[in-house]
Design an enzyme around this catalytic site. Structure first.
Site, PDB file in Angstrom:
ATOM      1  N   LYS A 315       0.834  -1.210   0.000  1.00 32.69           N
ATOM      2  CA  LYS A 315       0.000   0.000   0.000  1.00 32.69           C
ATOM      3  C   LYS A 315       0.858   1.245   0.000  1.00 32.69           C
ATOM      4  CE  LYS A 315      -3.950  -0.162   2.128  1.00 32.69           C
ATOM      5  NZ  LYS A 315      -5.362   0.100   1.819  1.00 32.69           N
ATOM      6  N   CYS A 427     -29.464  25.012  11.918  1.00 27.85           N
ATOM      7  CA  CYS A 427     -30.040  26.186  12.565  1.00 27.85           C
ATOM      8  C   CYS A 427     -31.389  26.417  11.891  1.00 27.85           C
ATOM      9  CB  CYS A 427     -29.152  27.416  12.370  1.00 27.85           C
ATOM     10  SG  CYS A 427     -30.023  28.936  12.809  1.00 27.85           S
TER      11      CYS A 427
END
Ligand code: IVH
Length: 669
Positions: A315, A427
């Protein structure tokens, strides 16, 4: 009768062949337009003769099937994972282990490790049977209807293939960077949230319920292993070549995407080559896979419970850095979504100075248990913005306290809400919270909405700060005398602003509706709504079911639209805008059609039958859009004579269809 059957059969074969030439061999013999004509012919024949239906017909690649829940299916051969290595030493160990068991001289194959979504596709008698996700390795989800839309995956194998009666081929579903960027460009244009990276997008796409949407995304499939119970060749490399001959997209030796290696040096050369070269690929890889080449040795080595002993992944390290989290602040967006942002002690990472990282939402903060003052690891992977991947708890200050997510809006102090099942805090104070008001006004004037000339995003902030505008409608009350005292506002700019606002009154209804910034109503949805309902009163009075009856309007959108038109503040806003003379109904032009709905065109060169301007007018009259230059979001390039080769090349590279004047005329015929 059998004549028709033959005709259908031949068309299917022909279309699959052209598909392969185009998507796998990148060497088409016919134009896109000719292909579409043949596909249409096949569709017509199939419609008239349902008795000859075939789920593997090329007509199925456009999608259309809806799967509410995917069936669980067992894999004939388990889908294993690979153990990971990160250094030359670890690969040397892997080779030493094999040498010890088998004796030296073992051949290896190096391949790219695709960073996508694993898939297993079963073929029977040369035909696509079904495609199953990895799942838990033993059984996965049958996602056939979605995978059938992938044009680089054959639905029937080439005639001369020496394939076994049945086999499962393994590979990785990928979304190219080009496609990913195109999709995100579309989302941004519709004011929707872009996706984080190609891998997650591919993974989400594979599980979509509507296969038509999957088809539009344009997934790819890269194959890397054949399982038939009996080996199809003596070694892995030959098996891959064979799969290529049957019509699968496999890595080619000539591109150095697969290589037989005899020793660690050759393996490291391959790894090092791709460590830099991977940046030039149009898809993401996260490493290299090293496999023992000979099947009988693979068999001898066998597997552990999780992974084969004959293969290993190397990897590549995502670049990572350690720094201190100095603060977590909150941003409130146009829709009221509250996003936490990590403020970091500036640190160098992958060539840039990183000061901020995304933290997404409260769940992520909680799972990481990240606190202000912590030393954190930031990673720059496929994502656009770096992210915090872990906390170095050994360096945590003794007095640190768990971070608490805010309960009130940082901008207007309203109590935040979090809907059940959603990760994001909102909100709710839509009409008074400053960033929401500002964001809504900025959206309203933006290019794809009202496109108000002479009025920029910063001017909105300036006007708002000066108390001249509190909402969209106030723009239409502005006069020159109000503007002149403002900083950097010369006589000419003030005139232009007023003129731009005045001119916006003639923007078509769909732009106005989009500009209102109703949640989930992007440019495309706005267009669908205006076309279906024709005027604002019809939309405003429609019930949820009526809204859902409009094309492509789902429950979430319908509910949002419904709620918008029942809010008193918004009712008032619309009344005011109506009084100022904005467009709230569809004006139908004679001869107009929607044949090119949503398609973006670039025209280039000189034409035989039409003037350039006429071409442009025809595009717009039929619902299409003219754009200046070829980009990832262009659908068609209409090529006239004397068009530069660079333009054609760019279009081809971006996957844009290049068509002739005649092709275009046939489209709107
Ligand atoms: S071979 C028995 N080859 O990586 C092992 N896998 O971490 C079969 N992958 O599940 C895997 N590119 O999804 C193999 N060239 C490649 C690959 C590859 C990507 C994925 C695959 C697998 C995972 C293992």
């Amino acid at each position: 009768m059998s004549d028709i059957k033959n005709k259908i059969e031949n068309l299917r074969k022909e279309l699959e062949r052209h598909n392969r030439l185009y998507y796998i061999e990148h060497n088409p013999e016919i134009s896109d337009y000719e292909f579409d004509q043949k596909l249409k012919e096949l569709e017509r024949l199939e419609k008239g003769h349902p008795e000859f239906a075939d789920e593997n017909s090329p007509t199925k690649r456009v999608g259309g099937d809806i799967t509410k829940s995917f069936e669980t299916v067992a894999h004939e051969f388990p889908m294993m994972s690979l153990s990971n290595t990160y250094s030359k030493d670890e690969i040397t160990e892997f080779i030493a282990r094999i040498d010890k068991n088998i004796g030296g001289d073992t051949e290896y194959v190096c391949e790219l490790k695709y960073d996508g979504v694993a898939i297993s596709v079963r073929y029977e008698n040369g035909k696509f049977k079904r495609a199953v996700t990895r799942g838990d390795g033993q059984k996965g989800d049958d996602v056939s209807s979605n995978i059938r839309t992938i044009k680089s995956l054959p639905l029937r194998l080439t005639d001369n293939g020496d394939y076994p009666d049945f086999f499962e081929i393994r590979g990785e579903i990928m979304l190219t960077r080009t496609r990913f960027e195109k999709l995100n460009a579309q989302l941004e244009e519709q004011n929707e949230k872009p996706y984080a990276n190609p891998r997650n997008t591919a993974s989400g796409t594979v599980k979509l319920q509507d296969s038509k949407v999957v088809a539009q995304r344009g997934l790819d499939c890269f194959l890397y292993a054949v399982n038939a119970g009996v080996p199809v060749a003596e070694n892995h490399f030959d098996a891959v070549v064979k799969a290529g001959n049957w019509g699968f997209r496999v890595p080619k030796e000539k591109d150095n995407r697969i290589k037989v290696c005899k020793n660690i040096d050759e393996i490291m050369d391959f790894i090092n080559y791709w460590d830099t070269e991977r940046l030039n690929l149009d898809f993401e890889i996260d490493g290299v896979v090293i496999k023992v080449n000979r099947h009988n040795i693979q068999y001898e080595l066998g597997s552990t419970a999780k992974s084969p002993r004959w293969a290993v992944a190397y990897k590549y390290k995502a670049e990572e850095a350690q720094t201190v989290l100095e603060d977590i602040r909150f941003q409130v967006g146009r829709t009221g979504a509250v996003t936490p942002v990590a403020y970091l002690k500036p640190v160098q990472l992958a060539g840039t100075l990183v000061k901020r990282a995304s933290l997404h939402n409260a769940d992520i903060i909680q799972n990481l248990d990240v606190r202000i003052g912590d030393t954190v690891h930031v990673e720059k992977g496929g994502e656009i913005i770096p992210k915090i991947i872990r906390v170095n708890k050994s360096l945590r200050p003794a007095d640190s306290k768990p971070f608490e997510f805010i309960k009130q809006c940082p901008e207007c102090a309203a109590a935040l809400v979090r809907k059940e099942g959603e990760a994001v805090h909102f909100c709710p104070n839509e009409t008074e919270c400053p960033p929401q008001i500002l964001g809504k006004m900025q959206h309203f004037i933006s290019r794809n909405a009202m496109d108000i000339e002479g009025l920029g995003q910063e001017t909105i902030v300036q006007l708002h700060q000066a108390g001249l505008i509190k909402g969209i409608a106030d723009l239409y009350e502005l006069n020159k005398e109000d503007l002149l005292p403002l900083e950097r506002m010369a006589e000419k700019s003030a005139d232009n602003l007023i003129k731009g606002v005045e001119k916006s009154k003639s923007q078509p209804f769909e732009k106005v509706l989009f500009g209102l910034g109703i949640r989930y109503v992007g440019a495309t949805v706005a267009k669908k709504l205006t076309q279906h309902f024709k005027n604002i009163d019809q939309i405003a009075s429609a019930g949820i079911e009526e809204l859902e009856a409009a094309p492509e309007i789902g429950t979430v959108i319908a509910k949002s639209v419904y709620a918008f038109f029942r809010n008193d503040d918004y009712k008032q806003l619309i009344n005011r805008l109506k009084n100022y003379g904005l467009q709230f109904e569809v004006v139908e032009e004679e001869g107009a059609t929607q044949k090119l709905d949503g398609l973006k065109f670039v025209i280039s060169g000189v034409f035989q039958k039409l003037e350039r301007n006429e071409v442009k007018k025809l595009i717009e009259k039929n619902g299409g859009k003219n754009t200046g230059s070829v980009s990832g979001s262009t659908d068609y390039l209409i090529a006239g004579e004397k068009m530069g080769p660079a333009k054609r090349e760019k279009a081809q590279k971006l996957g844009v269809n290049v068509i002739s004047e005649d092709d275009f005329l046939a489209m709107i015929e």
